[in-house]
Structure formats: structure tokens, C-alpha cells
Write a protein that holds these residues in place. Structure first.
Motif, PDB file in Angstrom:
ATOM      1  N   MET A 194       8.743  11.156   4.189  1.00 56.33           N
ATOM      2  CA  MET A 194      10.087  11.689   5.473  1.00 56.33           C
ATOM      3  C   MET A 194      10.212  10.890   6.647  1.00 56.33           C
ATOM      4  SD  MET A 194      10.422  16.137   5.978  1.00 56.33           S
ATOM      5  CE  MET A 194      10.742  17.206   4.395  1.00 56.33           C
ATOM      6  N   ARG A 195       7.999  10.423   6.644  1.00 57.16           N
ATOM      7  CA  ARG A 195       7.885   9.151   7.623  1.00 57.16           C
ATOM      8  C   ARG A 195       8.001   8.238   7.665  1.00 57.16           C
ATOM      9  NH1 ARG A 195       4.397  12.829  10.601  1.00 57.16           N
ATOM     10  NH2 ARG A 195       5.053  14.682  10.662  1.00 57.16           N
ATOM     11  N   THR A 196       8.678   7.727   6.306  1.00 59.54           N
ATOM     12  CA  THR A 196       8.774   6.193   6.065  1.00 59.54           C
ATOM     13  C   THR A 196      10.239   5.974   6.353  1.00 59.54           C
ATOM     14  OG1 THR A 196       9.669   6.953   3.586  1.00 59.54           O
ATOM     15  CG2 THR A 196       7.204   6.409   4.315  1.00 59.54           C
ATOM     16  N   THR A 197      10.707   7.097   6.488  1.00 59.14           N
ATOM     17  CA  THR A 197      12.348   6.832   6.300  1.00 59.14           C
ATOM     18  C   THR A 197      12.568   6.192   8.028  1.00 59.14           C
ATOM     19  OG1 THR A 197      12.944   9.036   6.575  1.00 59.14           O
ATOM     20  CG2 THR A 197      13.236   8.444   5.034  1.00 59.14           C
ATOM     21  N   LYS A 198      13.794   5.502   7.924  1.00 61.74           N
ATOM     22  CA  LYS A 198      14.163   4.520   9.474  1.00 61.74           C
ATOM     23  C   LYS A 198      15.788   5.215   9.076  1.00 61.74           C
ATOM     24  CE  LYS A 198      11.477   0.416   8.653  1.00 61.74           C
ATOM     25  NZ  LYS A 198      11.894  -0.693   8.393  1.00 61.74           N
ATOM     26  N   LEU A 215      -6.338   5.180  -0.567  1.00 66.38           N
ATOM     27  CA  LEU A 215      -5.152   3.477  -0.475  1.00 66.38           C
ATOM     28  C   LEU A 215      -5.183   4.736   1.318  1.00 66.38           C
ATOM     29  CD1 LEU A 215      -3.055   3.131  -3.078  1.00 66.38           C
ATOM     30  CD2 LEU A 215      -4.974   2.085  -2.149  1.00 66.38           C
ATOM     31  N   ILE A 216      -5.580   5.973   1.896  1.00 64.92           N
ATOM     32  CA  ILE A 216      -5.783   6.616   2.350  1.00 64.92           C
ATOM     33  C   ILE A 216      -5.885   6.007   4.048  1.00 64.92           C
ATOM     34  CG2 ILE A 216      -5.757   8.571   3.870  1.00 64.92           C
ATOM     35  CD1 ILE A 216      -5.275  10.016   0.969  1.00 64.92           C
ATOM     36  N   PRO A 217      -7.391   5.754   3.851  1.00 63.92           N
ATOM     37  CA  PRO A 217      -7.410   4.931   5.327  1.00 63.92           C
ATOM     38  C   PRO A 217      -6.672   3.491   5.279  1.00 63.92           C
ATOM     39  CG  PRO A 217      -9.012   5.548   3.696  1.00 63.92           C
ATOM     40  CD  PRO A 217      -8.229   5.617   3.171  1.00 63.92           C
ATOM     41  N   TRP A 218      -5.557   3.219   4.837  1.00 63.22           N
ATOM     42  CA  TRP A 218      -4.846   1.825   5.009  1.00 63.22           C
ATOM     43  C   TRP A 218      -3.723   1.858   5.362  1.00 63.22           C
ATOM     44  CZ3 TRP A 218      -8.665  -1.335   5.863  1.00 63.22           C
ATOM     45  CH2 TRP A 218     -10.283  -0.820   5.436  1.00 63.22           C
ATOM     46  N   LEU A 219      -2.756   3.173   5.165  1.00 60.05           N
ATOM     47  CA  LEU A 219      -1.862   3.758   4.700  1.00 60.05           C
ATOM     48  C   LEU A 219      -1.259   3.534   6.575  1.00 60.05           C
ATOM     49  CD1 LEU A 219      -1.286   7.187   3.499  1.00 60.05           C
ATOM     50  CD2 LEU A 219      -0.739   4.857   2.639  1.00 60.05           C
ATOM     51  N   PRO A 220      -0.464   2.855   7.365  1.00 58.90           N
ATOM     52  CA  PRO A 220       0.115   2.284   8.176  1.00 58.90           C
ATOM     53  C   PRO A 220       0.699   4.118   8.632  1.00 58.90           C
ATOM     54  CG  PRO A 220       2.196   0.688   6.303  1.00 58.90           C
ATOM     55  CD  PRO A 220       0.174   1.678   5.888  1.00 58.90           C
ATOM     56  N   VAL A 221       1.315   4.624   8.011  1.00 56.60           N
ATOM     57  CA  VAL A 221       2.816   5.835   8.683  1.00 56.60           C
ATOM     58  C   VAL A 221       2.001   6.522   8.362  1.00 56.60           C
ATOM     59  CG1 VAL A 221       5.482   6.680   7.938  1.00 56.60           C
ATOM     60  CG2 VAL A 221       4.315   4.457   7.304  1.00 56.60           C
ATOM     61  N   ALA A 222       1.335   7.257   7.803  1.00 54.88           N
ATOM     62  CA  ALA A 222       0.196   8.121   8.418  1.00 54.88           C
ATOM     63  C   ALA A 222      -0.164   8.801   9.795  1.00 54.88           C
ATOM     64  CB  ALA A 222      -0.608   8.449   7.237  1.00 54.88           C
ATOM     65  N   THR A 223      -0.957   7.633  10.422  1.00 49.67           N
ATOM     66  CA  THR A 223      -0.977   7.905  11.561  1.00 49.67           C
ATOM     67  C   THR A 223       0.275   7.746  12.581  1.00 49.67           C
ATOM     68  OG1 THR A 223      -0.674   5.362  12.183  1.00 49.67           O
ATOM     69  CG2 THR A 223      -3.191   6.349  11.712  1.00 49.67           C
ATOM     70  N   ILE A 274       0.439  -0.810   0.187  1.00 48.37           N
ATOM     71  CA  ILE A 274      -0.070   0.085  -0.156  1.00 48.37           C
ATOM     72  C   ILE A 274       0.944   1.728   0.522  1.00 48.37           C
ATOM     73  CG2 ILE A 274      -1.628   0.999   0.839  1.00 48.37           C
ATOM     74  CD1 ILE A 274      -2.851  -1.302   2.103  1.00 48.37           C
ATOM     75  N   VAL A 275       2.039   1.049   0.349  1.00 48.97           N
ATOM     76  CA  VAL A 275       2.700   2.230   0.895  1.00 48.97           C
ATOM     77  C   VAL A 275       3.462   2.794  -0.307  1.00 48.97           C
ATOM     78  CG1 VAL A 275       4.885   3.222   2.046  1.00 48.97           C
ATOM     79  CG2 VAL A 275       2.972   2.222   3.435  1.00 48.97           C
ATOM     80  N   LEU A 276       4.714   1.566  -1.315  1.00 44.40           N
ATOM     81  CA  LEU A 276       4.601   1.884  -2.423  1.00 44.40           C
ATOM     82  C   LEU A 276       3.554   2.265  -3.577  1.00 44.40           C
ATOM     83  CD1 LEU A 276       6.580  -1.665  -2.562  1.00 44.40           C
ATOM     84  CD2 LEU A 276       7.468   0.891  -2.068  1.00 44.40           C
ATOM     85  N   ALA A 277       2.500   1.555  -3.416  1.00 50.85           N
ATOM     86  CA  ALA A 277       1.052   2.061  -4.170  1.00 50.85           C
ATOM     87  C   ALA A 277       0.647   3.657  -4.368  1.00 50.85           C
ATOM     88  CB  ALA A 277       0.286   0.795  -4.169  1.00 50.85           C
TER      89      ALA A 277
END
Length: 492
Positions: free
Chosen positions: A423-427, A479-487, A297-300
Motif C-alpha cells: 500500500m505504501r508503494t502506491t502513488k 534488503l529491509i534496511p535499504w527499503l526506501p518506502v518502509a520509513t 530493491i523494492v521489486l526484489a
């Protein structure tokens, strides 16, 4: 695998000055390569076919994710930034001197490509430094300053330096640009905060790259590329795959990268276990990015985020030209009112994300980016009679300028949301590499839109085309409701 050692970033002032100077330094070389290379080739008598090949100079900005892990692992982001910035000064001056040579086209092409590789590496270092120096709230708050500085640099390169080159000489223009970059290097070398502890040194990078294993890999890749190039020119292959050869080189690059990342995403968990037992931090950087919840989902989401915007950008001027808007009028509307609106949207968007969090801002900002495409559809319907009969009149410039301003304001909000999301997807271990991966994926939609937008617009007409640009954004928004990083607004 060695453990990362990163010192805590220093306490930053409310307005870190270096955000403006570093992102100006990031945008200027890009404009000098991507915007000015076509003019350079044209001015030195190149054929149209050769001018078209200047698109190849954009490949390093697509491929930069392949060497981004080295910036995380070896030395510090600040040291990479200063080293590449100094090399850029030499490269820009070298372009000026190349323009005076008898074989200015060949010499210029070589220097343009080298400068593109160095500038793309410089981008990685600046983005990584930004992520290391600021916490998540600051990263969101100052994302608008990034955009403002970068766009001013683009105007400097594509406007001021272009004027100097045209009024005097290419040597004069590029020496002025080199002087500007040299002043920025002096400022950064003397004042840019230094807070990172290097994991490995530059010397170790040389030893790492020259191991037999990596030499074999490099030779194998080179052999594969040469073999593919030869195969595509065999008569039998040309007869079958002739239409595919019309696809640009950058397009093939992004297609290959998308396939490779998709394959890695499927295998990420198993590969990560094996790689963590080794010392291959380069490979771990990619696997670590892909090993996260709902990675598909993140990549898409990143891949499709800018589809609607990119389609509109590619066909905006052709459409406006067909309804009677001149290039001069478009330049005034887009590069004056539109530029100001984009900067305002980016700065306001970053401030709102810092205040309310990405989760709350994502929906309205994405809608601001995509729903305004409908305005182009309404404009095309309003002036359909001009599209059908160009002699029937011209569009109202005030109305068009207002549309461009509103659309660019929405783009500022939408792109602020995407920048913060990436930025939030970076580790923590690979911030520069992960940001380079995210931005590389983001650019794929723009490249694909450049290939297909003209065919689509000519096939269905502008009113339907602009309606489709909005409809094509609906899967992304779904896809927005399913994004794991947005929250994850508060997780550092």
C-alpha cells in the motif's frame, strides 16, 4: 496529460463496515472459480489432463495489473466495483445454468474464464477504493479485517457452497452464491460512500480502446501469442525445448511479467519524461510505479517476500501425511486453529503497524513469518524415524496442531506487513494500478514455489528442505534496511 481530480475521502467511522463486506465480496468469487472449478470439471467427467488445465483460470489474477490503470483513469472505483459486482452475480448464476447443459464442460469453461476476468477486475476496484477511502493509518489498522472477511468468504465458497452443490445440484449451489452476491450488491449500491470525481467516463474508455493505435497493438500481441504457440509445437523445437513445455502456463506468464517489469525499471526515468508529454496515462501508470528511489530493491523485496512461506505451504500436508497425520486432522488444525490464528495475527499486526509505524514493525513481523519455518525442520528431525519407516508410528496430533497454529499466527503478522508495505508503494494518481502491480509481483513467488517445491523436497528430504526454506528467506530480510518506502509512515 490530464490532471487527476480526486475529492477528499469522507470522514470514516472507527470501524468502516464496508471493509468486511467488500472483501467478503472479493473472496467469494475467487473461491468459486479457483477452488470449485476442479470439482466442477471432475463432477462432469473431465479427464485428469483437463482438470489440470483449470489452473488457467488463475491467469486473470496474475495479469490484472495490465488493465488496472483503466480503473484509475476511467469512471470511479465505486462505479467499477458496482458494475463488476453485478456482472459477477450474472456470471455465477450463468455457471449454475451451464452445469445443466449437455456440453456442461465447454460452457462451464467459458463462463469460468469470463467470471475470472470480471472477478479480477472487481478485486482491483475494491483495493483501489480501500486505498482512496482511508488514510495510511486506517489502511494499516483495518488490514486484518480484510484478511478475516476474505478468509470467511473462501470458506463459504469452498465449504458451504461446495456442500450445497454436492448435496443437491450445481445449479442450486451457484444460485445461492449468486443470491449472496446480489444482496451485497444491493447493500453497496445503496450505502457505499461515493467521494471520487471521475477523470474520464466509461464512454471515453470505449473510444480510447478503439483507436487505430490500440487496435494495432492488440492485433500484434495476438499474432505474437499465436506465433509462439505454433513455434513451440514444431518438431525441431519440441526436441530441443521439450522439458520447458512441462512448465505451466501461469508460470510462463509470471516469468514474462518479471522480465518485462525489470526491463521497464531500467528504462523508467527516460520513458517517463517522454510519456508525461503525451496523453498515455496507461503507460505512465507503470512507469510512475517504477520511477522511484531504489526500485530494484523494492521489486526484489516484494518478489522474494513469500518464498519461504510458499515453499512450506506447498509441502506442509505431504510432509504431515508422511508422519501419520490424516487429511481430516490436517483440515481441523489448518482450517480451524490455523484460520483463527491467521486472523488474529493479521488484525493484531495491522493495529500494531497503525500504532508504531511500519518501520518499527517490519523486522519483527518478517521474522515471525520466516523464522517459524525452523519449527517444521525440528518436527521433521523429531519424527525422522517415521519418515524412514512409516510403520514405526504416527506423530502427536496435539504437537502438530500447535505448530500449525503458531506458524499461521506468524504468517498473519508477516502478511499484514507485506500488505501495508505494498500500500505504501502506491502513488496518488494510480493507487489501484500500483497495488495491482505489487500484489501481482507478490504472487510470482507462490507460483514458482508450486513448480520447484516438490523437486527440492524429494531431492534433499524434509528436514533439510524446511531448513532451506528459512535460509532462502535471508536475502529478502537483508534488503529491509535499504527499503526506501518502509520509513515513509507519515507521508500521504
Amino acid at each position: 496529460m490530464r490532471v487527476v481530480e480526486t475529492a477528499a475521502p469522507p470522514s470514516e467511522p472507527k470501524r468502516p463496515w464496508w471493509v468486511l463486506t467488500t472483501y467478503y465480496a472479493e473472496g467469494l468469487p475467487y473461491s468459486l472459480v479457483r477452488l470449485m472449478s476442479t470439482a466442477y470439471f471432475k463432477d462432469h467427467g473431465a479427464s485428469l489432463e483437463a482438470i489440470g488445465l483449470t489452473s488457467l483460470f488463475g491467469i486473470p489474477w496474475i495479469l490484472k495489473l495490465l488493465w488496472a490503470p483503466f480503473i484509475d483513469v476511467f469512471a470511479t472505483k465505486r462505479r467499477w466495483l458496482l458494475a463488476t459486482e453485478l456482472a459477477i452475480v450474472v456470471g455465477i448464476a450463468g455457471l449454475g445454468f451451464a452445469s445443466t447443459l449437455p456440453n456442461a464442460l465447454v460452457a462451464g469453461a467459458l463462463v469460468f474464464m469470463l467470471l475470472a476476468i470480471i472477478a479480477a477486475t472487481h478485486d482491483i476496484a475494491i483495493d483501489g477504493y480501500y486505498l482512496e477511502a482511508l488514510d495510511r493509518t486506517q489502511q494499516a489498522r483495518f488490514v486484518g479485517l480484510q484478511s478475516a472477511a476474505y478468509r470467511v468468504a473462501m470458506i463459504t465458497g469452498g465449504g458451504v457452497i461446495a456442500f450445497i452443490c454436492g448435496r443437491w445440484t450445481w445449479l442450486a449451489g451457484y444460485l445461492v452464491a449468486a443470491a449472496v452476491m446480489a444482496l451485497l450488491w444491493v447493500l453497496h449500491a445503496s450505502r457505499l460512500p461515493d467521494f471520487e470525481t471521475p477523470r474520464r467516463t466509461f464512454t471515453e474508455l470505449g473510444r480510447y480502446l478503439l483507436t487505430p493505435r490500440h487496435l494495432v497493438i492488440a492485433l500484434s500481441v495476438a499474432a505474437a501469442v499465436i506465433g509462439l504457440w505454433v513455434t513451440l509445437r514444431l518438431p525441431a523445437v519440441v526436441a530441443v525445448a521439450g522439458p520447458l513445455r512441462k512448465i505451466s502456463a501461469p508460470m510462463w506468464v509470471v516469468i514474462a511479467l518479471a522480465i518485462a517489469l525489470g526491463a521497464l525499471a531500467i528504462r523508467a526515468p527516460a520513458l517517463k519524461r517522454k510519456l508525461y508529454e503525451s496523453d498515455s496515462q496507461y503507460a505512465v501508470a507503470f512507469i510512475d510505479y517504477l520511477d522511484r528511489p531504489r526500485i530494484g530493491i523494492v521489486l526484489a523485496f516484494i518478489l522474494t517476500y513469500r518464498i519461504g512461506e510458499s515453499l512450506v505451504q506447498n509441502m506442509a500436508y505431504p510432509f504431515l501425511s508422511d508422519i501419520g497425520i490424516t487429511l481430516e486432522q490436517y483440515g481441523v488444525a489448518h482450517n480451524t486453529f490455523g484460520l483463527i490464528a491467521t486472523i488474529v495475527g493479521s488484525i493484531a499486526g495491522g493495529a500494531l503497524i497503525a500504532r508504531f509505524g511500519l518501520r518499527r514493525c517490519m523486522w519483527p513481523f518478517v521474522l515471525a513469518l520466516n523464522s517459524l519455518n525452523v519449527l517444521y525442520m525440528l518436527l521433521a528431525l523429531k519424527y525422522r524415524f517415521i519418515l524412514e519407516n512409516p510403520e514405526a508410528g504416527v506423530a502427536d496430533f496435539g504437537l502438530v496442531a500447535t505448530l500449525i497454529t503458531i506458524e499461521q499466527l506468524g504468517a498473519g503478522f508477516g502478511n499484514a506487513a507485506l500488505a501495508v508495505f505494498i500500500m505504501r508503494t502506491t502513488k496518488a494518481s494510480f493507487k489501484a494500478a500500483h497495488f495491482a502491480i505489487g500484489t501481482g509481483l507478490m504472487n510470482i513467488a507462490g507460483t514458482m514455489a508450486g513448480v520447484f517445491s516438490g523437486f527440492l523436497a524429494s531431492g534433499v528430504g524434509f528436514p533439510v528442505f524446511f531448513g532451506l526454506t528459512f535460509l532462502l528467506t535471508l536475502p529478502n530480510m537483508a534488503l529491509i534496511p535499504w527499503l526506501p518506502v518502509a520509513t515513509e509512515d507519515q507521508r500521504d
